[in-house]
Design an enzyme around this catalytic site. Structure first.
Site, PDB file in Angstrom:
ATOM      1  N   ALA A  16       0.840  -1.204   0.000  1.00 53.99           N
ATOM      2  CA  ALA A  16       0.000   0.000   0.000  1.00 53.99           C
ATOM      3  C   ALA A  16       0.873   1.252   0.000  1.00 53.99           C
ATOM      4  CB  ALA A  16      -0.938  -0.005   1.196  1.00 53.99           C
ATOM      5  N   GLN A  47       2.051 -15.183  -0.085  1.00 57.41           N
ATOM      6  CA  GLN A  47       2.404 -16.239  -1.035  1.00 57.41           C
ATOM      7  C   GLN A  47       1.380 -16.337  -2.154  1.00 57.41           C
ATOM      8  OE1 GLN A  47       2.739 -19.840   1.257  1.00 57.41           O
ATOM      9  NE2 GLN A  47       4.619 -19.213   2.261  1.00 57.41           N
ATOM     10  N   GLY A  48       0.123 -16.634  -1.738  1.00 53.68           N
ATOM     11  CA  GLY A  48      -0.912 -17.064  -2.683  1.00 53.68           C
ATOM     12  C   GLY A  48      -1.076 -16.144  -3.854  1.00 53.68           C
ATOM     13  N   GLY A  49      -1.366 -14.884  -3.621  1.00 52.88           N
ATOM     14  CA  GLY A  49      -1.492 -14.004  -4.758  1.00 52.88           C
ATOM     15  C   GLY A  49      -2.465 -12.879  -4.595  1.00 52.88           C
ATOM     16  N   GLU A 113      -8.496 -20.565  -5.007  1.00 50.66           N
ATOM     17  CA  GLU A 113      -8.296 -20.520  -3.566  1.00 50.66           C
ATOM     18  C   GLU A 113      -9.659 -20.661  -2.901  1.00 50.66           C
ATOM     19  OE1 GLU A 113      -5.876 -17.249  -2.204  1.00 50.66           O
ATOM     20  OE2 GLU A 113      -4.055 -18.164  -2.983  1.00 50.66           O
ATOM     21  N   ASP A 208       0.845  -0.078  14.590  1.00 52.83           N
ATOM     22  CA  ASP A 208       1.269   1.320  14.767  1.00 52.83           C
ATOM     23  C   ASP A 208       0.280   2.325  14.162  1.00 52.83           C
ATOM     24  OD1 ASP A 208       3.465  -0.018  15.743  1.00 52.83           O
ATOM     25  OD2 ASP A 208       4.761   0.435  14.044  1.00 52.83           O
ATOM     26  N   HIS A 229      -5.104 -17.861   9.716  1.00 53.56           N
ATOM     27  CA  HIS A 229      -4.867 -18.682   8.522  1.00 53.56           C
ATOM     28  C   HIS A 229      -4.857 -20.134   8.983  1.00 53.56           C
ATOM     29  CE1 HIS A 229      -3.234 -20.321   4.872  1.00 53.56           C
ATOM     30  NE2 HIS A 229      -3.335 -19.134   4.296  1.00 53.56           N
ATOM     31  N   ARG A 275     -11.924 -19.354   5.431  1.00 54.18           N
ATOM     32  CA  ARG A 275     -10.845 -19.564   6.405  1.00 54.18           C
ATOM     33  C   ARG A 275     -11.334 -19.772   7.827  1.00 54.18           C
ATOM     34  NH1 ARG A 275      -6.241 -15.435   4.239  1.00 54.18           N
ATOM     35  NH2 ARG A 275      -5.812 -16.782   2.477  1.00 54.18           N
ATOM     36  N   HIS A 336      -3.308 -14.102  11.122  1.00 53.24           N
ATOM     37  CA  HIS A 336      -2.853 -13.785   9.761  1.00 53.24           C
ATOM     38  C   HIS A 336      -3.215 -12.371   9.333  1.00 53.24           C
ATOM     39  CE1 HIS A 336      -1.554 -14.704   5.746  1.00 53.24           C
ATOM     40  NE2 HIS A 336      -2.751 -14.517   5.224  1.00 53.24           N
ATOM     41  N   GLU A 360      -3.862  -2.935   5.099  1.00 51.24           N
ATOM     42  CA  GLU A 360      -4.434  -3.613   6.277  1.00 51.24           C
ATOM     43  C   GLU A 360      -4.712  -2.645   7.424  1.00 51.24           C
ATOM     44  OE1 GLU A 360      -2.276  -7.152   7.343  1.00 51.24           O
ATOM     45  OE2 GLU A 360      -3.552  -7.563   9.072  1.00 51.24           O
ATOM     46  N   ARG A 371     -12.222 -12.169   5.582  1.00 48.21           N
ATOM     47  CA  ARG A 371     -11.677 -11.776   4.269  1.00 48.21           C
ATOM     48  C   ARG A 371     -11.571 -12.978   3.331  1.00 48.21           C
ATOM     49  NH1 ARG A 371      -6.480 -11.851   2.132  1.00 48.21           N
ATOM     50  NH2 ARG A 371      -5.576 -12.439   4.129  1.00 48.21           N
ATOM     51  N   SER A 376      -6.510  -9.077  -0.096  1.00 50.17           N
ATOM     52  CA  SER A 376      -5.874  -8.002   0.679  1.00 50.17           C
ATOM     53  C   SER A 376      -4.876  -7.194  -0.146  1.00 50.17           C
ATOM     54  CB  SER A 376      -5.194  -8.556   1.927  1.00 50.17           C
ATOM     55  OG  SER A 376      -4.291  -9.560   1.595  1.00 50.17           O
ATOM     56  N   LEU A 377      -4.051  -7.868  -0.951  1.00 54.14           N
ATOM     57  CA  LEU A 377      -3.124  -7.092  -1.792  1.00 54.14           C
ATOM     58  C   LEU A 377      -3.945  -6.225  -2.745  1.00 54.14           C
ATOM     59  CD1 LEU A 377      -0.484  -9.883  -2.651  1.00 54.14           C
ATOM     60  CD2 LEU A 377      -0.245  -8.065  -0.971  1.00 54.14           C
TER      61      LEU A 377
END
Ligand code: SIN
Length: 518
Positions: A16, A47-49, A113, A208, A229, A275, A336, A360, A371, A376-377
């Protein structure tokens, strides 16, 4: 004290922060503050994408429906539509920044997924998507006019007459504090994954941005929804290591310590359920079999598929004595992702003029109570781009309206306990894991709430990176716990044994703000 001015200050250097920096530098001067090095972030471990509706049987409408279904009634429909519809435009930006998404015969390859109706997840380097994104973005940032200050921790948001004017930041090496002034301040520090003993998160993810925003008077929403996760490597002496959801997407199955494939006993979606469902089922199976793990089995898949599709996971396990093409992978759930965060509108704006949040750190409402994998990405770039579009005109006076129709509270005052464990990072993480984890109860939450409030009451004024981090984590721990106590139902990732069902009266968001009147 020296002061510095930039049009944009971005706190955090994950996807982000860096993506926003690269777009914002077209509009004005940009300073990125990061408390570690530019590459210290969660993005690197993804990892996943990244989900995007581009397959032939897919559409933004279907992506919208899957995201809404996973969110268990709490997604913001308008935000989810934006996510699904603006995805491909932002993916094109990533490609132009040189992210090498995996292709087959010239076409981007998409994987399946959990809880996606169709294969929809783009990846890079097989199972190293986040690392490739981070490397590509940070390379561009380094060769641009963006200033990056590493080892620089944002310690306080400066607000004058209701408007953000900048941020105070601590140089973690020298201990000096300086003021950095700006027109737009964007918080992109990730979630608060280090709150829990078992976590996939990087050490830097200590809540933070959420703590800074809350202390400055912004709203914080949906903090009770912490995602676990389901499949994180559980090997003695080895730090938790993610075993991507895509492994189940490609056909991996879960078996318990007695060798039984258990997910079909819980749901027809089996290993590809959402999940929250898979993580809770694993907890029940671990209890039933008196084991601290279950096993992911990919031995039936062609070894070449496993080694080429998941090279990173394959190598990591092999380096720890496990050939996953021949042996079972011991796994257990770990913290996660935080669905909640700083409440923003569809432009990333908070209720404080000039203050934005992204990734996030933000709560845009796209994830609801749970989610959908690999959203998220995507959320980071879609809403990150909107932050920059909002500020393009140089007018950052717009801001998010105070939330209506939701329950807004302030953190309750609690009597300090006469005895509480000594506060340090491990004791905080154990408390959160044991009492505010995957399965909660009113009793466990009350206990944690009392300890956290007692700790908060005796925290000294922070003065260095570790003490700021602990301070921020305790505050985030309180926000998670008090929200979980108030929500007297189970929904998505929030599960209470004393209220095991969802209730329509709780189909609402819980917000915390510092200055709410009693
Ligand atoms: C994974 O690869 O399983 C993580 C992806 C995500 O959290 O969306």
């Amino acid at each position: 004290m020296k002061t510095h001015y930039s049009d944009y200050i971005i706190v955090g250097s994950g996807i982000a922060g860096l993506y926003i920096a690269l777009l914002a530098v077209e509009q004005g001067s940009v300073l990125v503050l990061t408390k570690g090095s530019i590459d210290d972030c969660n993005t690197r471990y993804a990892q996943g994408g990244i989900a995007v509706a581009m397959g032939k049987d897919d559409s933004p409408e279907l992506h919208f429906k899957d995201t809404m279904a996973a969110g268990a009634g709490l997604c913001d429909a308008e935000a989810v539509r934006i996510l699904a519809e603006e995805a491909s435009d932002c993916i094109a930006d990533l490609i132009s920044f040189g992210v090498p998404f995996d292709t087959l015969e010239g076409e981007i390859t998409l994987t399946m997924e959990a809880a996606h109706s169709v294969p929809r997840v783009m990846h890079a380097g097989g199972d190293a998507t986040g690392e490739h994104i981070e490397v590509a973005l940070s390379r561009h940032v380094r060769s641009s006019s963006i200033t990056v200050l590493e080892n620089c921790l944002a310690s306080e948001i400066l607000v004058r007459n209701g408007e953000v004017v900048g941020v105070k930041a601590l140089d973690c090496r020298t201990g000096s504090v300086e003021d950095y002034r700006c027109r737009s301040l964007i918080l992109a520090t990730g979630g608060a994954g280090k709150l829990l003993r078992y976590t996939t998160n990087s050490d830097v993810v200590t809540g933070d941005g959420i703590a800074l925003a809350f202390k400055a008077g912004a709203e914080v929403m949906d903090m009770e929804f912490l995602q676990f996760h389901p499949t994180v490597l559980r090997l003695p002496g080895v730090a938790p290591f993610l075993i991507s959801e895509a492994v189940r997407g490609e056909g991996g199955i879960l078996i318990n310590a007695d060798g039984h494939r258990f997910m079909p006993d819980y749901t027809a979606e089996a290993e590809l359920a959402t999940r929250d469902v898979v993580a809770r089922s694993i907890v029940y199976e671990m209890k039933k079999t008196h084991s601290d793990r279950v096993f992911l089995d990919v031995r039936h898949l062609p070894p070449r598929l496993v080694t080429t599709r998941f090279p990173h996971i394959y190598r990591f396990c092999r380096d720890h004595g496990l050939d996953i093409t021949k042996g079972l992978i011991p796994v257990a759930p770990a913290a996660h992702y935080l669905m909640g965060g700083v409440k923003v509108n569809n432009w990333g704006e908070t209720i404080i003029s000039g203050l934005f949040a992204a990734g996030e750190t933000a709560c845009t409402g796209v994830h609801g109570a749970n989610r959908l994998a690999s959203n998220s990405l995507l959320e980071s770039i879609v809403f990150g781009k909107r932050v920059v579009r909002r500020t393009e005109s140089g007018d950052s006076s717009g801001r998010c309206e105070l939330s209506e129709g939701s329950c807004t509270c302030r953190l309750p005052e609690r009597e300090p306990l006469s005895t509480a464990p000594t506060l340090n990072l491990p004791s905080l993480q154990s408390l959160m894991w044991d009492k505010v984890g995957i399965v909660r109860s009113g009793e466990s939450l009350e206990e944690a709430a009392g300890v956290l409030a007692t700790w908060q009451g005796c925290l000294p004024e922070p003065s260095d990176r570790l003490s700021y981090e602990l301070d921020n984590l305790v505050l985030c721990g309180r926000l998670v716990t008090e929200a979980a106590l108030l929500r007297k139902e189970s929904r998505g990732a929030h599960f209470r044994t004393d209220f095991p069902e969802s209730s329509p009266e709780w189909q609402c968001h819980m917000l915390f703000r510092k200055d709410v009147a009693r």
